[in-house]
Scaffold this active site. Structure first.
Site, short mmCIF file in Angstrom:
data_model
loop_
_atom_site.label_atom_id
_atom_site.label_comp_id
_atom_site.label_asym_id
_atom_site.label_seq_id
_atom_site.Cartn_x
_atom_site.Cartn_y
_atom_site.Cartn_z
N LYS A 238 0.87 -1.17 0.00
CA LYS A 238 0.00 0.00 0.00
C LYS A 238 0.90 1.22 0.00
O LYS A 238 1.67 1.42 0.92
CB LYS A 238 -0.89 0.00 1.25
CG LYS A 238 -1.55 1.33 1.55
CD LYS A 238 -2.91 1.41 0.98
CE LYS A 238 -3.69 2.63 1.44
NZ LYS A 238 -3.19 3.91 1.00
N ARG B 57 -8.73 11.35 -6.51
CA ARG B 57 -9.90 10.55 -6.15
C ARG B 57 -11.04 11.43 -5.66
O ARG B 57 -12.19 11.18 -5.97
CB ARG B 57 -9.56 9.52 -5.08
CG ARG B 57 -10.82 8.77 -4.66
CD ARG B 57 -10.65 7.64 -3.69
NE ARG B 57 -9.69 7.86 -2.67
CZ ARG B 57 -8.90 6.91 -2.18
NH1 ARG B 57 -8.97 5.70 -2.66
NH2 ARG B 57 -8.06 7.17 -1.23
#
Length: 182
Positions: free
Chosen positions: A47, A69
């Protein structure tokens, strides 16, 4: 005539995502991983700690847009700050398809140290540098940040079936890809 120079934005426009950009839940124990995977095969990847962004390449293989995003449905169009990234392929072979690639805008630790050297008030964390840099209104200021893009999802355009094959395809197209294993 030729246009020379650049234009400083007064605000970055919003962009509606064709496909939602969802956030992943965190798994912190081996048991949680095993429960999630069950009897299935899985691809495991790191991640990255940066800012999630989406790159859309048109059917000619040129960058159409880059967006954050945001709330998952609507993000900020940061295409004008493409120059902030040192490693995004400017053109890829798309075979006449639109390609959508998700990944992370990151500031490496070495770059973070470079940016902080000599500052009276240093940046607190590389993630903050990445997030703030892509939102700058002056592309020349964004360019000084020298961010990296790490791809972690081939959203649209690939005809590969497995997640691992799609990551490999992104690598072959010239993207830096999140480290992963089957």
């Amino acid at each position: 005539s030729l246009r020379v120079g650049y234009e400083v934005n007064s605000a970055l426009p919003k962009i509606t995502h064709k496909f939602p950009m969802l956030s992943l839940d965190k798994i912190t124990t081996e048991k949680e991983i095993l429960d999630f995977v069950g009897d299935n095969k899985a691809v495991m990847s790191l991640k990255e700690d940066g800012l999630s962004i989406r790159i859309i390449y048109n059917s000619d293989g040129d960058i159409e847009s880059i967006a954050t995003r945001g709330n998952g449905q609507v993000g900020t169009n940061i295409t004008t700050n493409l120059c902030a990234f040192s490693n995004i392929p400017m053109h890829i072979t798309t075979n006449g398809k639109e390609f959508i690639v998700d990944g992370e805008a990151i500031c490496t630790f070495s770059n973070f140290d470079r940016l902080n050297s000599g500052l009276e008030v240093p940046y607190k964390h590389p993630r903050a540098v990445a997030s703030g840099s892509v939102s700058l209104l002056d592309p020349n200021e964004a360019k000084k940040r020298k961010l990296n893009f790490i791809a972690w999802k081939f959203v649209q355009g690939s005809n590969k079936v497995s997640y691992g094959e799609r990551l490999q395809e992104l690598h072959e197209l010239g993207f830096d890809v999140v480290p992963w294993v089957y």
